[in-house]
Design a protein around this motif. Structure first.
Motif, PDB file in Angstrom:
ATOM      1  N   THR A 322       0.847  -1.193   0.000  1.00 38.17           N
ATOM      2  CA  THR A 322       0.000   0.000   0.000  1.00 38.17           C
ATOM      3  C   THR A 322       0.877   1.236   0.000  1.00 38.17           C
ATOM      4  N   THR A 323       0.715   2.079  -1.018  1.00 37.54           N
ATOM      5  CA  THR A 323       1.554   3.256  -1.160  1.00 37.54           C
ATOM      6  C   THR A 323       0.718   4.509  -0.991  1.00 37.54           C
ATOM      7  N   ILE A 324       1.269   5.483  -0.279  1.00 34.21           N
ATOM      8  CA  ILE A 324       0.541   6.705   0.069  1.00 34.21           C
ATOM      9  C   ILE A 324       1.388   7.893  -0.370  1.00 34.21           C
ATOM     10  N   ASN A 325       0.939   8.572  -1.402  1.00 34.34           N
ATOM     11  CA  ASN A 325       1.706   9.684  -1.952  1.00 34.34           C
ATOM     12  C   ASN A 325       0.805  10.885  -2.217  1.00 34.34           C
ATOM     13  N   GLY A 326       1.412  12.066  -2.225  1.00 32.69           N
ATOM     14  CA  GLY A 326       0.664  13.289  -2.464  1.00 32.69           C
ATOM     15  C   GLY A 326       0.671  13.685  -3.923  1.00 32.69           C
ATOM     16  N   ALA A 327      -0.056  14.740  -4.240  1.00 34.80           N
ATOM     17  CA  ALA A 327      -0.115  15.270  -5.600  1.00 34.80           C
ATOM     18  C   ALA A 327      -0.525  16.733  -5.532  1.00 34.80           C
ATOM     19  N   ILE A 328      -0.376  17.400  -6.652  1.00 32.30           N
ATOM     20  CA  ILE A 328      -0.767  18.808  -6.747  1.00 32.30           C
ATOM     21  C   ILE A 328      -2.158  18.930  -7.351  1.00 32.30           C
ATOM     22  N   SER A 329      -2.449  18.140  -8.389  1.00 32.03           N
ATOM     23  CA  SER A 329      -3.761  18.211  -9.023  1.00 32.03           C
ATOM     24  C   SER A 329      -4.047  16.922  -9.773  1.00 32.03           C
ATOM     25  N   VAL A 330      -5.321  16.744 -10.125  1.00 28.93           N
ATOM     26  CA  VAL A 330      -5.756  15.610 -10.936  1.00 28.93           C
ATOM     27  C   VAL A 330      -6.844  16.114 -11.865  1.00 28.93           C
ATOM     28  N   ASP A 331      -6.836  15.633 -13.113  1.00 23.10           N
ATOM     29  CA  ASP A 331      -7.907  16.031 -14.022  1.00 23.10           C
ATOM     30  C   ASP A 331      -9.007  14.971 -14.013  1.00 23.10           C
ATOM     31  N   LEU A 332     -10.107  15.253 -14.695  1.00 19.36           N
ATOM     32  CA  LEU A 332     -11.276  14.378 -14.621  1.00 19.36           C
ATOM     33  C   LEU A 332     -11.080  13.039 -15.307  1.00 19.36           C
ATOM     34  N   MET A 333     -10.003  12.883 -16.067  1.00 18.73           N
ATOM     35  CA  MET A 333      -9.672  11.569 -16.618  1.00 18.73           C
ATOM     36  C   MET A 333      -8.876  10.735 -15.621  1.00 18.73           C
ATOM     37  N   GLY A 334      -8.335  11.393 -14.581  1.00 19.45           N
ATOM     38  CA  GLY A 334      -7.537  10.689 -13.587  1.00 19.45           C
ATOM     39  C   GLY A 334      -6.049  10.853 -13.762  1.00 19.45           C
ATOM     40  N   GLN A 335      -5.609  11.777 -14.621  1.00 22.92           N
ATOM     41  CA  GLN A 335      -4.170  12.033 -14.765  1.00 22.92           C
ATOM     42  C   GLN A 335      -3.673  12.821 -13.550  1.00 22.92           C
ATOM     43  N   ILE A 336      -2.586  12.350 -12.964  1.00 18.49           N
ATOM     44  CA  ILE A 336      -2.046  12.960 -11.755  1.00 18.49           C
ATOM     45  C   ILE A 336      -0.862  13.865 -12.090  1.00 18.49           C
TER      46      ILE A 336
END
Length: 637
Positions: A322-336
């Protein structure tokens, strides 16, 4: 550490006899650099402070020097990088962890090399990048003349092995960590001695939003999982919510203070790990003296180079990775997007791709991305219709499984674009959901008549998390009940289609063959005040099956609500309807409803029995097709 310091002095004469000729002053060490040299500096908490300070003092002489660095937390970078002439040394970072380095890269004063952490060692081992001089920090040698690289083995071990000249800062405050962290004194060309505590890194105290995100993430993590936590305050906060978990393991790139707490309080045992059972595995530590003291000479943790810890194929061998990572944004297609703000570089790839892919290959693995739903004081949505121009795609839509905000969990893996868009809109900040849905319609991501649940004023309803509950069957099987979501359309359809003909007649008062989307929409779009429904599901998030459904709808003229129930054929006679009725009563009382009413067909004896034994005085009126009932909450039987 103080005891170890005295041991160092006791051993000083011995190893000075063998290696004293290698000692050098910091000034002379930096003067060994030549124009055109490629220099590596040890990373993170292990950055050699005496050598780095001298490097910066002599920066005006560092003509055409290229400095390679993985992760810096050294605040003095700003002094030299801000107004550095371009023909002096050139800084090349593999990860932008410190603001002055971000500024230097984005202003053209430094370089950034985008690479996954697992790939960096091979870049130097293969000779595609060369290193002339490595500046590292190590512990004093042991009786066998081996020094430890301390809490930063990551890329330091592979790179220093390829360097032409190795200059070490020997520091008794460096912990001796087990694993592939050792360097023999014969491999060190020169050393300077320093007694100074290591650089420390402290995470921010989590705010209310961060705590909500952390709780949502923790709800996904199974007992017995092996976990990785990436950089960032939000992923780190998840560690605070795992104290009550059982038999967790650690296989991570980064090792934090929060891991120490989990180990000491018994949540982490490592005994169910598939790779290195019984031991925590990491490649660098980022924390405080608490962490440094814990890992010192601790056989329960090993530090390995990044090409080992971050190898996706090795990561995948851990079951329930199980991996837990952050992000800045995601688009409605699911691109991180996890490493840029538009075209502006912010962080780096790090271990995100390595661990997300490794977890996706793992048996029952779970890659999780988590972040707040908004940025800049709530003025900007992090869930966007399309990524801002220039943004980097850190993870493709095919690599993303779970996205978590303070408003819930979106499971994307295996979902089509319409399902992904609706799932992500459901966990966006409520004030941005209508905009996101409108944009999704323009992009043809969803139906043109797709709706959101809104109140009488048109505002998007905030999901009532507090109405979640768990019903136990025979003290073994859990049925999770929660308020219905707009994204539950397929679950509800599948439940209706599972009903036999008799059950459909009891539920809908007619023979019903089809359960089309417009009909189901009426059952899933609710304001959670006048119309409220609960769905009972089994299975993990993303693999759920609906087994029960209940709802009430408030009468427009009376303070009563009509109730309805549906139970999967295979889940009857297990107490689900009685449980759902009691849950609806509890919620209705909180909403200050006076009571319930409804209609039951004459043949539906099971439902008749449940209503008549609800604990309230039930009034019954005979109708043509059955009987109409009503009971008030202030009239006990």
């Amino acid at each position: 550490m103080e005891n170890k310091k005295s041991e160092v002095w006791q051993n000083l004469a011995r190893w000075y006899n063998n290696f004293g000729h290698k000692e050098i002053t910091p000034q002379d060490a930096i003067k060994l650099l030549k124009p055109g040299n490629k220099l590596f500096i040890h990373s993170g908490c292990s950055q050699p402070q005496k050598l780095t300070s001298e490097l910066y003092r002599q920066h005006q002489y560092l003509k055409d020097i290229e400095i390679h660095h993985f992760l810096s937390i050294y605040s003095n970078n700003q002094k030299i990088l801000k107004h550095k002439p371009q023909d002096l040394f050139r800084y090349n970072a593999f990860f932008l962890g410190e603001q002055s380095i971000r500024d230097a890269v984005n202003s053209g004063q430094a370089d950034y090399t985008p690479m996954g952490l697992s790939d960096i060692p091979a870049l130097f081992h293969s000779g595609r990048k060369s290193i002339d001089v490595a500046l590292i920090q190590v512990s004093p040698p042991d009786k066998n003349d081996y020094c430890s690289l301390g809490v930063n083995v990551d890329v330091a071990k592979p790179i220093m092995e390829e360097a032409e000249l190795v200059i070490a800062e020997v520091n008794p405050f460096v912990p001796r960590v087990h694993g592939n962290s050792f360097v023999h004194m014969s491999k060190i060309d020169h050393f300077v001695y320093n007694e100074k505590p290591l650089l420390e890194y402290k995470h921010k105290t989590p705010d209310e939003t961060t705590c909500k995100i952390a709780k949502n993430v923790a709800s996904l993590i199974r007992n017995g999982s092996t976990i990785q936590v990436g950089l960032g305050d939000v992923p780190h906060a998840v560690l605070n919510e795992l104290i009550d978990h059982k038999n967790l393991g650690i296989h991570s790139d980064s090792f934090f203070d929060g891991f120490v707490d989990l180990i000491e309080q018994g949540a982490v045992t490592n005994k169910l790990k598939t790779v290195s059972p019984g031991r925590s595995v990491a490649c660098f530590g980022l924390g405080t003296k608490k962490l440094f003291d814990y890992v010192d000479d601790n056989l329960g943790i090993e530090f390995q180079p990044a090409n080992y810890t971050n190898n996706p194929l090795l990561i995948a061998k851990n079951h329930q990775m199980t991996t837990i990572n952050g992000a800045i944004s995601v688009d409605l297609m699911g691109q991180i997007n996890a490493d840029s703000i538009g075209p502006i570089f912010y962080s780096g790839i790090g271990g995100l791709v390595d661990f997300s892919r490794g977890a996706s290959y793992s048996k029952r693995g779970m890659p999780i991305i988590c972040f707040p739903s908004t940025a800049i004081g709530g003025s900007l949505s992090r869930i966007v219709p399309t990524l801002i121009s220039g943004s980097h795609v850190s993870l493709t839509m095919a690599d993303v499984h779970y996205v978590v905000t303070e408003y819930g969990i979106a499971q994307l893996y295996g979902k089509n674009i319409r399902e992904r868009a609706l799932a992500l809109i459901s966990i966006a900040h409520p004030k941005f959901r209508k905009w996101l849905l409108d944009e999704a319609k323009k992009l043809n991501y969803c139906y043109s008549d797709q709706q959101l649940a809104t109140d009488a004023t048109g505002h998007v309803i905030i999901y009532p998390e507090k109405y979640r509950s768990v019903f136990m069957i025979d003290d073994i099987l859990e049925v999770h009940f929660r308020p219905i979501l707009p994204t539950d359309e397929r679950l509800v359809q599948d439940l209706y289609y599972s009903l036999d003909e008799e059950s459909r007649i009891y539920r809908f008062f007619r023979k019903k063959k089809y359960f089309e989307r417009p009909d189901v929409q009426m059952d899933i779009l609710m304001d959670y005040e006048n119309i409220l429904g609960l769905i009972g599901v089994v299975g993990e998030v993303g693999h759920e099956k609906a087994v029960a459904l209940c709802s009430y709808e408030k009468n427009s003229t009376k303070n009563l609500a009509e109730i309805a129930f549906t139970v999967h054929n295979e889940w009857r006679n297990k107490g689900l309807t009685t449980y759902m009725l009691q849950q609806l009563i509890r919620i209705a009382k909180e909403k200050e409803l006076a009571g319930f009413n409804g209609e039951i067909m004459w043949e539906n004896k099971a439902m008749e029995h449940i209503i008549k034994n609800c604990g309230y005085s039930v009034k019954v009126t005979a109708e043509e097709s059955g009987w109409f009932f009503e009971f008030l909450f202030d009239e006990n039987k």
